[in-house]
Structure formats: structure tokens, C-alpha cells
Enzyme design. Structure first.
Site, PDB file in Angstrom:
ATOM      1  N   HIS A   1       2.447  11.340   9.177  1.00  0.00           N
ATOM      2  CA  HIS A   1       0.988  11.280   9.172  1.00  0.00           C
ATOM      3  C   HIS A   1       0.464  10.775  10.515  1.00  0.00           C
ATOM      4  O   HIS A   1      -0.570  11.258  11.011  1.00  0.00           O
ATOM      5  CB  HIS A   1       0.505  10.360   8.048  1.00  0.00           C
ATOM      6  CG  HIS A   1       0.525  10.997   6.694  1.00  0.00           C
ATOM      7  ND1 HIS A   1       1.706  11.307   6.038  1.00  0.00           N
ATOM      8  CD2 HIS A   1      -0.484  11.375   5.863  1.00  0.00           C
ATOM      9  CE1 HIS A   1       1.426  11.842   4.859  1.00  0.00           C
ATOM     10  NE2 HIS A   1       0.098  11.906   4.729  1.00  0.00           N
TER      11      HIS A   1
ATOM     12  N   HIS B   1       5.368   2.934   5.523  1.00  0.00           N
ATOM     13  CA  HIS B   1       6.101   2.867   6.783  1.00  0.00           C
ATOM     14  C   HIS B   1       6.049   1.454   7.339  1.00  0.00           C
ATOM     15  O   HIS B   1       5.182   0.652   6.975  1.00  0.00           O
ATOM     16  CB  HIS B   1       5.504   3.839   7.815  1.00  0.00           C
ATOM     17  CG  HIS B   1       5.641   5.274   7.458  1.00  0.00           C
ATOM     18  ND1 HIS B   1       6.788   5.996   7.699  1.00  0.00           N
ATOM     19  CD2 HIS B   1       4.768   6.127   6.862  1.00  0.00           C
ATOM     20  CE1 HIS B   1       6.618   7.242   7.279  1.00  0.00           C
ATOM     21  NE2 HIS B   1       5.400   7.341   6.765  1.00  0.00           N
TER      22      HIS B   1
END
Length: 266
Positions: free
Chosen positions: A189, A231
């Protein structure tokens, strides 16, 4: 009856003779019986030998063991940075669970996550390419589609090579995941947000408020990855840098709209 002096002399003579006999018998036994290995002093038990053997073992240590015993400054620095990365990522994962400090904002963060997903972007780009009626518009949209596909390929390759697991606070409830999405490094992303935002700012005529919104969207996408626990911080930072550089790669391999008839024939 013997005198006391005579008796003492006799006793002295007898003791001397007995000592001589015992010494001679001990000498004959030593010469007659072979020396067994157990009677020899073991050199390995001596402290000098132990010291020599220990020093020789230290000299014969392989280089890998020596490196483990004496870690380099670079190794210590990398371990420290990794520990800071994990600690900071856990602190920033405020939307990782429903019971987290910002757990009520988790649905909103998941909407932001979908806005940066690759499948919606690819589908919308293909639709715009099909509906476009100008050559310049087709050229821009075609290269945006090329950039999105290139991003998916490069991120998948890097994830497959590094194979870093996602944070422990992550919940695998992401939208439309693939096999490599179980790995964390880098953030797809973040790469997509950086690349698309730079692409749009350079090839689309946008008003100043819209340009600001595009930059804010890229920043919010990157932050949401850590806030959702998807993440670590280093995954997002490297992903953002990687996406920024991917745009330069797209510019280098810029596609011409003349390739569209060839693609449609295929």
C-alpha cells in the site's frame, strides 16, 4: 645376659637390615614389573597442559564463532534498530484490535486500506482506458496501468525474497489477499500510494487543494498500515521510498499509445 649397649646395637643393626631388605624388594619389584599406563602421570591433568590445550582451541576456533563471540558494531546497530522498529510499531498499532486505544477508528482505517488496494485501482484504470476517447488520455492511463502492474510484480518479488512475517498484533482480515501477502516487507500500500501520488501530480492537471489532498492521501495510507498493525515502521518507510523510485522506472519505460492495437490483437 647381654648388656643394654649390646641390645641397642643389635636393634639398630636389625632395623638397618630390614630397611635395606625393604628397599631392595621395592627396587626389584619396580624393575621386574612393567610400568602400566595407569602408573604414568597424565599430562592432560597438568595445569600447564590444560592451559596449552585451551589456548590451542581458542586459536583453532572458526571465523564464524569468533564473529559470534565478538559481534561487530554494524551487527549491534542493526539489532538495536530492529528492536526499536518492533517497539515503535507496537506502540503505533492503536487500531490493531477492537479493544485497542483507537479501536473505534478501525472501520475507518479499513476503508482507507481499501482505497489503496491494488485491485480497485487496476479495475478503475482499465475502465478509464476503455472509456477514454483522446490519445493523450489513453497514453497517461495506459502508463498508469503499467505502473500498477509493475508495482504488484516488484513488491511480490521483494516480499518473496525477504519473507518477513507480519507483526504479532496483526489480524489477517485484509481485503483480497494473495499468497505473498502473509509477508510484511515492504508495504505494498505504501509503494502504491507513493507511486500513484507522484504519477498524478506530474501527469494530471489538478488544482492546488486537490494536489494537497493527493499528498495527504498517500501519507494517511502509509500511516494506516502501522496503525492497523499490518506492517512495521521500516516496512512502510522502505515501501514509500520504493514506490517513489518506481515512478522513475515508469518514466524510463514510458509506453506509447501505439502499443494499444497490438495489445487488443493479442
Amino acid at each position: 645376659m647381654p648388656s643394654p649397649r649390646t641390645a641397642r646395637a643389635a636393634n639398630t643393626t636389625g632395623s638397618i637390615s630390614n630397611e635395606k631388605f625393604e628397599f631392595m624388594s621395592l627396587l626389584t619389584n619396580r624393575t621386574s614389573t612393567p610400568e602400566t599406563p595407569t602408573s604414568r602421570p597424565r599430562t592432560s591433568d597438568s595445569p600447564v597442559h590444560r592451559k596449552d590445550s585451551s589456548s590451542s582451541q581458542q586459536q583453532q576456533l572458526p571465523e564464524e564463532d569468533c564473529m559470534k563471540l565478538n559481534p561487530s558494531f554494524l551487527g549491534i546497530a542493526l539489532r538495536s534498530l530492529l528492536a526499536i522498529d518492533l517497539w515503535l510499531s507496537k506502540k503505533m498499532g492503536v487500531c490493531a484490535r477492537d479493544g485497542s486505544s483507537w479501536g473505534s477508528a478501525r472501520p475507518l482505517m479499513k476503508l482507507v486500506e481499501i482505497s489503496g488496494h491494488g485491485i480497485p485501482w487496476i479495475c478503475c484504470t482499465i475502465y478509464c482506458l476503455y472509456k477514454s476517447d483522446s490519445s493523450a488520455g489513453r497514453e497517461v492511463i495506459l502508463n498508469l496501468l503499467f505502473a500498477l502492474l509493475l508495482d504488484i510484480i516488484l513488491v511480490g518479488v521483494v516480499k518473496g525474497i525477504v519473507k518477513r512475517r507480519r507483526p504479532t498484533q496483526n489480524r489477517m482480515d485484509m481485503f483480497a489477499t494473495f499468497s505473498v501477502d502473509k509477508y510484511s516487507f515492504p508495504s505494498g500500500h505504501a509503494t502504491r500510494a507513493a507511486m500513484v501520488s507522484r504519477f498524478m501530480l506530474n501527469h494530471l492537471v489538478l488544482a492546488v487543494p486537490v494536489r494537497i489532498l493527493v499528498m495527504l492521501w498517500a501519507i494517511v495510507i502509509s500511516l494506516s498500515r502501522v496503525m492497523l498493525g499490518r506492517h512495521n515502521v521500516t516496512d512502510v518507510l522502505f515501501g514509500f521510498f520504493m514506490g517513489y523510485m518506481q515512478y522513475s522506472l515508469v518514466e524510463y519505460f514510458w509506453l506509447s499509445p501505439n502499443i494499444l492495437p497490438v495489445l487488443f490483437k493479442m
